[in-house]
Design an enzyme around this catalytic site. Structure first.
Site, PDB file in Angstrom:
ATOM      1  N   LYS A  34      61.151 -46.819  -7.665  1.00  0.00           N
ATOM      2  CA  LYS A  34      59.820 -47.405  -7.885  1.00  0.00           C
ATOM      3  C   LYS A  34      58.758 -46.364  -7.578  1.00  0.00           C
ATOM      4  CE  LYS A  34      56.880 -51.050  -8.071  1.00  0.00           C
ATOM      5  NZ  LYS A  34      56.185 -50.474  -9.237  1.00  0.00           N
TER       6      LYS A  34
ATOM      7  N   LYS B 198      58.590 -41.136  -9.248  1.00  0.00           N
ATOM      8  CA  LYS B 198      57.211 -40.877  -9.685  1.00  0.00           C
ATOM      9  C   LYS B 198      57.259 -40.273 -11.067  1.00  0.00           C
ATOM     10  CE  LYS B 198      53.007 -41.094  -7.801  1.00  0.00           C
ATOM     11  NZ  LYS B 198      52.573 -41.968  -6.703  1.00  0.00           N
TER      12      LYS B 198
ATOM     13  N   SER C 186      52.845 -54.746  -5.633  1.00  0.00           N
ATOM     14  CA  SER C 186      53.655 -54.506  -6.838  1.00  0.00           C
ATOM     15  C   SER C 186      54.996 -55.211  -6.711  1.00  0.00           C
ATOM     16  CB  SER C 186      53.926 -53.008  -6.998  1.00  0.00           C
ATOM     17  OG  SER C 186      52.931 -52.410  -7.773  1.00  0.00           O
TER      18      SER C 186
END
Ligand code: NAD
Length: 418
Positions: free
Chosen positions: A69, A105, A349
């Protein structure tokens, strides 16, 4: 790894220090000092009638705790090595946040402001077409970062859904509230920073935030909501600052009015009351709590002696340099580190993803209360670790990173990776 960027070198230094403080085995460093997978892609887009090829990356650092993530950055100077450093920090941040995610990322080397809306849309969709087989709601879940926003997430979730032939809301987070997003996202990071200030003050000084004097440096997405929620919690916001200057009022600033003025005029110095000072003066006012929420390297060796606050809560990423932190630690000032303090966005999120996976929608209040529960618990875990390893020179940042690594270490051991 030859030729590392300064950012990657600094990140690995932070990791190494925590591995030593926590007494972890060298194999943990060997795992966490390199990503599990690095993907580089070329994305052709028609710009002003002729095709340009953009370079994009996705770094999948570690998924011991769950799907990868991390955000996607659109920036003209981003490099693959910076992306690797950012992915490493996401693994640590997500672990510390107590959510079931690894870290990743992504990035595209582009100045998004130089593109027309249709070109930006084509680039965003192109990134998804290039990477769709490596991402997914249980594989890798991107979100916005510098230069990207909810609209870009909406184009990306649409492109992914078209490719796989069904709606998949949980593959991207921080989508617009009208398309499987959640309204709390807008203020989640700032809300989280204010919660951290409240918890730290309670644990260090035995009181609530009522009447506690607060200075907020930076009044963008993070700073304005920090000031808003800190004042809702009873704090007296005596200074706010943006690039236009500082507003200082020892009697307290009306934060909602300041927000209205900034949204209309773009500058905090147009707030009618209080003294108007230079942008950095908010750092030096006589506040109990200072919250740097603007940019990196704000509190440095050359200005740290002017800081008067006894508690610093980092809303921005990297606002305190290591030299300044050492000086403040010797003076007894506690810093709630960025990795803990500004995690409200990524925790939000996670909540949005949980909603999406079940096709449910929580109300704003319900979501905020879940977010607050996770944040409060995270503060406690780090503060307990800080108490346990308290030695000369050890900071709450060290305790946070040690806490993050231990959770990953346990997962890797249980999986049989080590
Ligand atoms: P932003 O661009 O919305 O706001 C930045 C603010 O800082 C603006 O008010 C700007 O005027 C001010 N500023 C810039 N330079 C300054 C200076 N020299 N002196 C005083 N003020 C200055 O950015 P943001 O989204 O609020 O992010 C701020 C920081 O928080 C960044 O370090 C970012 O990486 C970090 N962060 C943001 C989020 C998020 O959800 N937005 C999450 C985690 C971390």
């Amino acid at each position: 790894m030859p030729m590392q960027s300064i950012f990657l070198q600094d990140t690995l230094r932070i990791l190494k220090r925590a591995i030593e403080i926590g007494g972890f085995d060298k194999i943990i460093y060997d795992y966490l000092s390199r990503p599990m997978r690095v993907i580089a892609v070329s994305i052709p887009v028609k710009v002003n009638g002729s095709v340009e090829i953009f370079e994009g990356y996705r770094v999948q650092h570690n998924n011991a705790l769950g799907p990868f993530k991390g955000g996607i950055r659109f920036h003209p100077e981003v490099t693959l090595e910076d992306d690797m450093a950012l992915a490493t920090l996401m693994t640590l941040k997500n672990s510390l946040a107590g959510i079931p995610y690894g870290g990743s990322k992504g990035a595209i080397r582009v100045d998004p402001k130089a593109l027309k809306t249709n070109e930006l849309e084509e680039l965003s969709r192109g990134y998804v077409r290039a990477l769709y087989s490596f991402i997914g709601p249980d594989i890798d879940i991107p979100a916005p970062d510098v230069g990207t926003n909810p609209q870009i997430m909406a184009w990306m979730v649409d492109e992914y859904s078209k490719i796989v032939g069904k709606n998949v809301p949980g593959v991207f987070t921080a989508k617009p509230a009208e398309l499987w997003g959640n309204p709390v996202r807008e203020y989640a990071t700032g809300f989280g920073v204010a919660i951290m200030a409240r918890e730290a003050w309670k644990n260090l000084f035995n009181g609530d935030l009522n009447g506690v004097k607060v200075a907020v440096h930076g009044f963008g997405n993070v700073g304005k909501w920090v000031a808003y929620w800190a004042s809702k919690m009873g704090a007296k916001v005596i200074a706010i600052a943006d690039i236009s200057g500082t507003v200082y009022d020892p009697n307290g600033i009306d934060v909602e009015k300041a927000m209205e003025i900034v949204s209309k005029t773009g500058k905090v110095v147009n707030y009618p009351n209080g003294q108007k000072l230079s942008p950095e003066d908010a750092l030096y006012v006589n506040a109990d709590v200072l919250m740097p929420c603007a940019i990196e390297d704000t509190i440095r060796a050359d200005n740290v002696s002017r800081v008067k606050a006894k508690l610093i809560v980092e809303g921005a990423n990297g606002p305190t340099t290591p030299e300044a932190e050492e000086y403040l630690t010797k003076r007894g000032v506690v810093i709630v580190p960025d990795i803990l303090a500004n995690a409200g966005g990524v925790i939000m999120s996670y909540l949005e993803w949980v909603e999406n996976l079940q096709w449910v929608t929580w109300s704003e209040e319900e979501t905020r209360s879940k977010l607050e529960g996770i944040l409060t618990n995270n503060f406690k875990r780090v503060f307990d670790e800080y108490g346990k390893i308290k030695r000369e020179g050890i900071t709450m940042r060290d305790a946070a990173i040690v806490t993050a690594i231990s959770r990953i270490e346990k997962a890797m051991k249980l999986r049989g990776w080590i």
